[in-house]
Design an enzyme around this catalytic site. Structure first.
Site, PDB file in Angstrom:
ATOM      1  N   ARG A  46       0.723  -1.074  -0.261  1.00 54.38           N
ATOM      2  CA  ARG A  46       0.014  -0.076  -0.072  1.00 54.38           C
ATOM      3  C   ARG A  46       0.749   1.028  -0.152  1.00 54.38           C
ATOM      4  O   ARG A  46       0.655   2.303  -0.658  1.00 54.38           O
ATOM      5  CB  ARG A  46      -1.090   0.043   1.358  1.00 54.38           C
ATOM      6  CG  ARG A  46      -1.565   1.308   1.275  1.00 54.38           C
ATOM      7  CD  ARG A  46      -2.976   1.452   2.287  1.00 54.38           C
ATOM      8  NE  ARG A  46      -2.925   0.146   3.219  1.00 54.38           N
ATOM      9  CZ  ARG A  46      -2.343   0.430   4.455  1.00 54.38           C
ATOM     10  NH1 ARG A  46      -1.621   1.410   4.643  1.00 54.38           N
ATOM     11  NH2 ARG A  46      -2.411  -0.401   5.484  1.00 54.38           N
ATOM     12  N   TYR A  98     -16.261  18.943 -14.540  1.00 51.54           N
ATOM     13  CA  TYR A  98     -16.580  17.536 -14.803  1.00 51.54           C
ATOM     14  C   TYR A  98     -17.738  17.200 -13.699  1.00 51.54           C
ATOM     15  O   TYR A  98     -17.612  17.592 -12.431  1.00 51.54           O
ATOM     16  CB  TYR A  98     -15.344  16.854 -14.607  1.00 51.54           C
ATOM     17  CG  TYR A  98     -15.668  15.271 -14.577  1.00 51.54           C
ATOM     18  CD1 TYR A  98     -15.991  14.602 -15.901  1.00 51.54           C
ATOM     19  CD2 TYR A  98     -15.386  14.429 -13.406  1.00 51.54           C
ATOM     20  CE1 TYR A  98     -16.158  13.105 -15.755  1.00 51.54           C
ATOM     21  CE2 TYR A  98     -15.696  13.073 -13.550  1.00 51.54           C
ATOM     22  CZ  TYR A  98     -16.140  12.361 -14.531  1.00 51.54           C
ATOM     23  OH  TYR A  98     -16.408  11.272 -14.668  1.00 51.54           O
ATOM     24  N   ASP A 170      -7.185  20.000 -13.227  1.00 55.15           N
ATOM     25  CA  ASP A 170      -7.598  18.919 -13.802  1.00 55.15           C
ATOM     26  C   ASP A 170      -7.119  18.893 -15.288  1.00 55.15           C
ATOM     27  O   ASP A 170      -7.870  19.296 -16.238  1.00 55.15           O
ATOM     28  CB  ASP A 170      -9.123  18.528 -13.587  1.00 55.15           C
ATOM     29  CG  ASP A 170      -9.527  17.235 -14.279  1.00 55.15           C
ATOM     30  OD1 ASP A 170      -8.838  16.601 -15.170  1.00 55.15           O
ATOM     31  OD2 ASP A 170     -10.566  16.687 -13.936  1.00 55.15           O
ATOM     32  N   LYS A 195      -8.233   8.285 -19.196  1.00 54.55           N
ATOM     33  CA  LYS A 195      -8.515   9.014 -20.580  1.00 54.55           C
ATOM     34  C   LYS A 195      -7.289   8.647 -21.412  1.00 54.55           C
ATOM     35  O   LYS A 195      -6.867   7.670 -21.704  1.00 54.55           O
ATOM     36  CB  LYS A 195      -9.200  10.266 -20.361  1.00 54.55           C
ATOM     37  CG  LYS A 195      -9.981  10.219 -19.269  1.00 54.55           C
ATOM     38  CD  LYS A 195     -11.456   9.739 -19.264  1.00 54.55           C
ATOM     39  CE  LYS A 195     -12.151   9.518 -18.068  1.00 54.55           C
ATOM     40  NZ  LYS A 195     -12.634  10.683 -17.370  1.00 54.55           N
TER      41      LYS A 195
HETATM   42  C1  LIG Z   1     -13.153  11.152 -16.316  1.00 53.42           C
HETATM   43  C2  LIG Z   1     -12.534  12.474 -15.600  1.00 53.42           C
HETATM   44  C3  LIG Z   1     -12.664  12.539 -14.469  1.00 53.42           C
HETATM   45  C4  LIG Z   1     -12.698  11.549 -13.228  1.00 53.42           C
HETATM   46  O1  LIG Z   1     -11.884  10.466 -13.629  1.00 53.42           O
HETATM   47  P1  LIG Z   1     -12.014   8.910 -13.166  1.00 53.42           P
HETATM   48  O2  LIG Z   1     -10.793   7.907 -13.625  1.00 53.42           O
HETATM   49  O3  LIG Z   1     -13.195   8.390 -14.045  1.00 53.42           O
HETATM   50  O4  LIG Z   1     -12.300   8.812 -11.686  1.00 53.42           O
HETATM   51  C5  LIG Z   1     -12.299  13.650 -13.855  1.00 53.42           C
HETATM   52  N1  LIG Z   1     -11.982  14.838 -14.827  1.00 53.42           N
HETATM   53  C6  LIG Z   1     -12.097  14.737 -15.779  1.00 53.42           C
HETATM   54  C7  LIG Z   1     -12.016  15.922 -16.695  1.00 53.42           C
HETATM   55  C8  LIG Z   1     -12.614  13.530 -16.520  1.00 53.42           C
HETATM   56  O5  LIG Z   1     -12.793  13.572 -17.844  1.00 53.42           O
END
Ligand SMILES: *Cc1c(COP(=O)(O)O)cnc(C)c1O
Length: 380
Positions: A46, A98, A170, A195
């Protein structure tokens, strides 16, 4: 090293025990000790795992940061950042955030006394006015989802610095290939590695990258104490995906430009949202802070009927109807009923998120086939 070299080499070295060129998947929960507390730097998985260490070193390099921490998802990464704050703190964020990030702030953190305020951050004067003595963190994303709005990272970070407020960007939609927020003054960068970084729609993961040693120590503590870590197999897949980040994102940007231009003159299309168009309100900022305009496009249809948009999405064969983005395969989605279904219609429309709005995540297929697919889907 430049990014096209870093994706392949940063943090990745032949394994010291065998010479294995690819980072092994250290599928173990614990490590043998020579005497109590005497070990080779790894005590319990962990806290740390060599496969994860390689990935974290690689991600730090991609974002020009000193430290990176990986989490089980993008949302777990965000949660770790918010845990740096104390009750009473306010997060200042954007009004087209988001959906999952908005939900986490409103439904989870507000129960523990950390509140959120959501404003239009294209208005820099409003950003400055909205900072009060409780504001501890500015949380933003650019380009935004699904309207592809662009925020001025350098200007917002300068305002935050003046008021001693942390900024976390982000950077999921841009990926580190197109935009590096730390270079523009951000304190923290968060990714949904699910992504573009993973890029093959087969892993869910998150990461936080930063420079400050003190904050990094706190995040390392939170990562270990809360424990929302990714497993070694997923870290291996992420390392593998990242090796082609520059090739994939470059091709999706090239494809996206061609598709945006095709849609712009299509008789059934009302408006195309794509930051690479000179008449996009964020074009100049995007040109300055991004290396290219990204692989995401949204557009709506003349007459704005939801059933017309649904018909288009049911007629594509190469574009798969699905949530998510950033994979090698192209995806198509309907924000009004999928990602933004929980938003009241009035708020949705005020953002420009109309009933017929369609979002495309452009993959790396041959663009001629993608265009053929859209021609067919948009025909009667
Ligand atoms: C998908 C996404 C998230 C969340 O991420 P997860 O890996 O699904 O938890 C946060 N911000 C943006 C812009 C996203 O496209």
């Amino acid at each position: 090293m430049r990014i096209g070299t870093k994706v392949i080499h940063a943090g990745v070295h032949p394994d010291p025990t065998t010479g294995s060129v690819m980072t092994p998947i250290y599928q173990t929960s614990t490590y043998a000790q020579d005497a109590p507390g005497v070990h080779k730097g790894y005590a319990y998985a962990r806290s740390s795992n060599p496969t994860r260490t390689a990935l974290e070193t690689n991600l730090a390099a991609l974002e020009n940061g000193k430290h990176a921490f990986c989490f089980a998802s993008g949302m777990a990464a965000m949660d770790a950042v918010v845990r740096l704050l104390n009750p009473g703190a306010e997060i200042l964020s954007t009004n087209d955030l988001y959906g999952g990030s908005y939900r986490q702030i409103k439904k989870v953190h507000e129960r523990f006394g950390v509140t959120g305020r959501f404003i239009d951050m294209t208005d820099l004067a409003l950003v400055e006015q909205s900072i009060n003595q409780n504001t501890r963190l500015i949380w933003l994303e650019t380009p935004t989802n699904p309207m592809l709005g662009i925020l001025d990272l350098e200007a917002i970070c300068a305002i935050a610095k003046k008021h001693d407020v942390l900024v976390c960007v982000d950077n999921t939609f841009a990926s580190p290939y197109l935009q590096n927020p730390i270079d523009l003054g951000a304190d923290l960068v968060m990714h949904s590695c699910t992504k573009y970084l993973g890029g093959h729609s087969d892993v869910v993961m998150g990461a936080v990258i930063l420079n400050d040693n003190g904050l990094a120590e706190q995040l390392a503590f939170i990562q270990n104490a809360v424990g929302a870590i990714p497993g070694p197999q997923d870290c291996f897949l992420m390392l593998r995906g990242i090796k082609t980040l520059h090739l994939r994102v470059q091709r999706s940007c090239e494809n996206a430009r061609i598709i945006a231009e095709f849609l712009k003159v299509h008789e059934k299309v009302n408006h195309v949202y794509y930051p690479g168009f000179e008449d996009h309100p964020g074009y100049e900022i995007a040109k300055r802070q991004m290396h290219d305009f990204g692989g995401m496009i949204s557009f709506d249809l003349n007459g704005d009927k939801q059933e017309d948009a649904v018909a288009v999405m049911q007629k594509t064969t190469l574009f798969t109807l699905a949530e998510s983005l950033g994979g090698v395969e192209s995806l198509i989605g309907h924000p009004a009923t999928m990602t933004h279904a929980s938003l009241p219609k009035k708020d949705r429309l005020s953002l420009g998120l109309t009933d017929s709005l369609i979002r495309l995540s452009i993959g790396v297929e041959d663009v001629r086939d993608l265009i053929d697919d859209l021609v067919k889907a948009l025909s009667d």
